[in-house]
Enzyme design. Sequence first.
Site, PDB file in Angstrom:
ATOM      1  N   ILE A 169     -74.295 -59.925  39.820  1.00  0.00           N
ATOM      2  CA  ILE A 169     -73.458 -60.809  39.021  1.00  0.00           C
ATOM      3  C   ILE A 169     -74.146 -62.142  38.746  1.00  0.00           C
ATOM      4  O   ILE A 169     -73.886 -62.789  37.733  1.00  0.00           O
ATOM      5  CB  ILE A 169     -72.075 -61.019  39.680  1.00  0.00           C
TER       6      ILE A 169
ATOM      7  N   ASP B 185     -83.617 -68.133  43.233  1.00  0.00           N
ATOM      8  CA  ASP B 185     -83.524 -66.919  44.033  1.00  0.00           C
ATOM      9  C   ASP B 185     -84.704 -66.902  45.000  1.00  0.00           C
ATOM     10  O   ASP B 185     -85.711 -67.579  44.778  1.00  0.00           O
ATOM     11  CB  ASP B 185     -83.560 -65.677  43.132  1.00  0.00           C
TER      12      ASP B 185
ATOM     13  N   SER C 188     -64.933 -63.278  46.840  1.00  0.00           N
ATOM     14  CA  SER C 188     -64.922 -61.842  46.586  1.00  0.00           C
ATOM     15  C   SER C 188     -63.496 -61.328  46.708  1.00  0.00           C
ATOM     16  O   SER C 188     -62.635 -61.985  47.306  1.00  0.00           O
ATOM     17  CB  SER C 188     -65.797 -61.146  47.627  1.00  0.00           C
TER      18      SER C 188
ATOM     19  N   TYR D 155     -69.639 -59.729  56.337  1.00  0.00           N
ATOM     20  CA  TYR D 155     -69.516 -60.032  54.912  1.00  0.00           C
ATOM     21  C   TYR D 155     -68.101 -60.491  54.571  1.00  0.00           C
ATOM     22  O   TYR D 155     -67.906 -61.510  53.892  1.00  0.00           O
ATOM     23  CB  TYR D 155     -69.882 -58.803  54.081  1.00  0.00           C
TER      24      TYR D 155
END
Length: 291
Positions: free
Chosen positions: A21, A40, A146, A159
């Site tokens: 994404i 990144d 998320s 996570y």
Amino acid sequence: MSALEVFGGGVAVITGAGAGIGAGLARHAHRLGMSLVLADVDAAAVALLRDEVIAAGGSAVDVVCDVRDPEAVAELAERTYRDIGPVRLLVNNAGVEQFGYLWDTPVSNWNRVMDINVSGVFHGVRAFLPKMLAEPSQSWVWNLSSIGGVAAVPLQAPYIISKHAVLALTECLRLEVQLAGHDDHVHVQAVLPGAVKSNIFEAAGGVDADSAGTAVSAAESQREAMLDIKAAAMDPVEAAEVVFEQAAEGAFYLLTQPEYVSTAMADRAQVLTTQVPPQLRTTQRFDPDKH
């Protein structure tokens, strides 16, 4: 106002821009005419994306940056404001996954998830937000939580925990920006993607090689289940388009699949309201944001 009217012509800084994404957000930001700072740890990935944007007539620079390093993120902010200009959009997106029982999770893997997914967001906020607050122009901060940030999912605890933390961080940050009197020009928003195509599952950590067979099997079984979900996941650029439009409309919770993610949010609210303990459901898995 449309996303083009709100964001067009501004500078966007996106961490974890090399894939998933993050790359989708970068590609759509380019479509809107934004100048891109692509950050990144994967130098090759962001270099390829930079070349793609430039070849299409856009403006982009690539920066190798590990969001776990606060000095590196601070340098990213300094370089951006010095060489490119004020940031209209900061996207704290970099994230990693982890599979397996929590008690079988290596300490190093736990630290990796927390350092990237949670501390990486904090470092981005700390490095960029003071500069954004000091500018009179409108700006936006997006932190990637998320659907997992409103769910309880077995075998992905680090996570899921990290995404709950990012959501809480973002909600608190919005209140603090308001309390400090800057909410007229700095807009804090939480991004809650559902299933979006990326390679996060393949790169996810697991348990130690010498762990019991049942521990390894459980971790790999969850990875396979998530890979099955990935096969039908949303295209990252399509997801990005939805997020940008919601942001331009002033929403706080930015949902890639509004109906799907809203259902998970309603389920979470119901659990908290009724105080019923989480129930194991073998036929239903909430898919955390795959960015």
